[in-house]
Design a protein around this motif. Structure first.
Motif, mmCIF file in Angstrom:
data_model
loop_
_atom_site.group_PDB
_atom_site.id
_atom_site.type_symbol
_atom_site.label_atom_id
_atom_site.label_comp_id
_atom_site.label_asym_id
_atom_site.label_seq_id
_atom_site.Cartn_x
_atom_site.Cartn_y
_atom_site.Cartn_z
ATOM 1 N N ASP A 4 0.825 -1.202 0.000
ATOM 2 C CA ASP A 4 0.000 0.000 0.000
ATOM 3 C C ASP A 4 0.861 1.254 0.000
ATOM 4 O O ASP A 4 0.583 2.210 -0.711
ATOM 5 N N LEU A 5 1.928 1.263 0.812
ATOM 6 C CA LEU A 5 2.798 2.427 0.898
ATOM 7 C C LEU A 5 3.509 2.677 -0.424
ATOM 8 O O LEU A 5 3.608 3.816 -0.874
ATOM 9 N N SER A 7 2.512 1.610 -3.418
ATOM 10 C CA SER A 7 1.484 1.985 -4.387
ATOM 11 C C SER A 7 1.107 3.458 -4.256
ATOM 12 O O SER A 7 1.001 4.181 -5.241
ATOM 13 N N GLU A 8 0.934 3.913 -3.014
ATOM 14 C CA GLU A 8 0.619 5.329 -2.782
ATOM 15 C C GLU A 8 1.799 6.217 -3.158
ATOM 16 O O GLU A 8 1.623 7.280 -3.753
ATOM 17 N N GLY A 9 3.009 5.793 -2.799
ATOM 18 C CA GLY A 9 4.198 6.593 -3.080
ATOM 19 C C GLY A 9 4.453 6.762 -4.561
ATOM 20 O O GLY A 9 4.857 7.845 -5.009
ATOM 21 N N THR A 11 2.349 7.018 -6.916
ATOM 22 C CA THR A 11 1.443 8.038 -7.468
ATOM 23 C C THR A 11 1.896 9.456 -7.122
ATOM 24 O O THR A 11 1.466 10.412 -7.761
ATOM 25 N N LEU A 12 2.752 9.608 -6.132
ATOM 26 C CA LEU A 12 3.243 10.926 -5.731
ATOM 27 C C LEU A 12 4.468 11.378 -6.516
ATOM 28 O O LEU A 12 4.864 12.545 -6.433
ATOM 29 N N PHE A 32 2.092 -2.479 -7.373
ATOM 30 C CA PHE A 32 1.649 -1.179 -7.861
ATOM 31 C C PHE A 32 1.402 -1.288 -9.359
ATOM 32 O O PHE A 32 1.818 -2.253 -10.008
ATOM 33 N N ARG A 36 2.337 3.495 -14.189
ATOM 34 C CA ARG A 36 2.705 4.781 -13.590
ATOM 35 C C ARG A 36 4.180 5.098 -13.866
ATOM 36 O O ARG A 36 4.551 6.257 -14.047
#
Length: 129
Positions: A4-5, A7-9, A11-12, A32, A36
């Motif tokens: 999750d971390l 995958s979120e990272g 996108t940033l 992920f 991207r």
């Protein structure tokens, strides 16, 4: 959770951004959307943070007590479960320290104290021997 971390990272990351990962505290398996990376010319780079010669230099610096780690919070050993909970929340800056003996309630962490550190690890010794 690590997946999750990451995958979120991902996108940033800005267009052409790079993310250097030098550890797997949250776990070693991640997932992920790989699009991207190639659609945004982004990079994820794995690093051990040092070469063998750099590690030797870091160890010399640590042996000379030139390492001053930031202490987020210190716990007596019998409060290890509370320390683990704080670590798991990931809202701290610095090291979470466990003392093998009970802390003196009047003791505070002072920047001038000699704080030892194990280079490349998450174990920090506060004061004492």
């Amino acid at each position: 959770m690590a997946g999750d971390l990451v995958s979120e990272g991902v996108t940033l990351l800005r267009e052409g951004g790079r993310w250097v990962i030098a550890g797997a505290l949250g776990g070693h398996t991640v997932g992920f959307d790989v699009r991207r990376l190639y659609l945004h010319n982004a990079q994820i780079i794995g690093s051990s943070m040092h070469t063998p010669s750099h590690f030797g230099l870091l160890m010399d610096i640590a042996r000379q007590a030139q390492v001053r780690p930031v202490i987020a919070k210190a716990y007596p050993l019998h409060e290890a479960s509370q320390a683990q909970e704080k670590l798991g929340r990931r809202r701290h800056v610095g090291k979470i320290v466990l003392h093998p003996q009970p802390l003196d309630p009047e003791e505070t962490v002072a920047p001038e104290r000699d704080l030892g550190s194990v280079a490349g690890g998450n174990i920090t010794r506060h004061g004492g021997n």
